[in-house]
Design a protein around this motif. Structure first.
Motif, short mmCIF file in Angstrom:
data_model
loop_
_atom_site.label_atom_id
_atom_site.label_comp_id
_atom_site.label_asym_id
_atom_site.label_seq_id
_atom_site.Cartn_x
_atom_site.Cartn_y
_atom_site.Cartn_z
N ASP A 1 27.69 69.58 71.87
CA ASP A 1 29.28 69.75 72.68
C ASP A 1 29.78 68.39 72.31
OD1 ASP A 1 31.67 69.90 74.11
OD2 ASP A 1 30.51 71.19 75.46
N LYS A 2 31.00 68.33 71.43
CA LYS A 2 31.59 67.03 71.07
C LYS A 2 32.29 66.60 72.40
CE LYS A 2 35.21 65.48 68.23
NZ LYS A 2 36.37 65.86 67.18
N GLN A 3 32.97 67.45 73.10
CA GLN A 3 33.80 67.14 74.30
C GLN A 3 32.85 66.58 75.30
OE1 GLN A 3 36.93 66.88 73.94
NE2 GLN A 3 36.72 67.47 71.84
N GLU A 4 31.63 67.35 75.53
CA GLU A 4 30.90 66.75 76.32
C GLU A 4 30.37 65.21 76.05
OE1 GLU A 4 27.37 68.48 79.38
OE2 GLU A 4 27.17 68.99 77.26
N TYR A 5 30.13 65.09 74.65
CA TYR A 5 29.70 63.58 74.39
C TYR A 5 30.92 62.43 74.61
CZ TYR A 5 28.73 60.07 70.67
OH TYR A 5 28.62 58.74 70.09
N LEU A 6 32.25 62.94 74.17
CA LEU A 6 33.30 62.18 74.08
C LEU A 6 33.47 62.10 75.61
CD1 LEU A 6 35.58 63.49 71.55
CD2 LEU A 6 34.31 61.38 71.32
N GLY A 7 33.37 62.76 76.61
CA GLY A 7 33.65 62.87 77.92
C GLY A 7 32.79 62.09 78.91
N ASN A 8 31.64 61.53 78.18
CA ASN A 8 30.76 60.86 78.83
C ASN A 8 30.05 59.66 78.29
OD1 ASN A 8 29.23 62.58 81.28
ND2 ASN A 8 29.54 64.10 79.54
N GLN B 1 28.25 66.99 65.70
CA GLN B 1 28.19 68.09 66.62
C GLN B 1 27.62 69.40 65.92
OE1 GLN B 1 31.42 69.57 69.09
NE2 GLN B 1 31.19 71.38 68.02
#
Length: 131
Positions: A80-87, A110
């Motif tokens: 999950d790219k968004q989970e990566y970027l969000g953390n 991803q």
């Protein structure tokens, strides 16, 4: 020990190198996921899985006589790219705690899924121990 490859005029990357040159004995770390030595996941939290995955990478490096400072490249696969970027803040903290302030050549990708269903991250690494 290793030479960072940074073409003149290029913007300096943050948290990774564009390339590295090294000479010595190579250690290859196959894809590691965020489970413990018993192949059990202790958390479904993304940052905690990254933390455990990095610990697994370091344990395999040690078996080969290498340390985090010997890593020349890493490939991170996450679901999950968004989970990566969000953390990113938590990821950076976990990375510095386990790997230190050594930033090898890296790729982050991803993927649709990983072989282990609970895995959110898989990291592959190459290290070169100087001769």
């Amino acid at each position: 020990m290793h030479t960072i490859l940074q073409p003149e005029g290029w913007a300096k990357p943050i948290g990774y190198a564009n390339g590295m040159a090294a000479t010595g004995r190579m250690v290859f770390v196959g894809g590691q996921v965020g489970w413990n030595a018993a192949c059990e996941f202790e958390s479904d939290d993304f940052v905690e899985q990254v933390r455990q995955t990095l610990k697994n990478v370091v344990a395999i490096l040690a078996e080969g006589g290498a340390e985090p400072k010997h890593i020349t490249s890493m490939t991170w696969y996450f679901t999950d790219k968004q989970e990566y970027l969000g953390n990113l803040k938590g990821l950076g903290q976990a990375y510095r705690e386990i790997i230190g302030r050594h930033f090898p050549a890296m790729a982050a990708v991803q993927v649709v899924a990983l072989v282990e269903d609970r895995a959110k991250i898989e990291i592959q690494a190459t290290a070169v121990i100087p001769e």
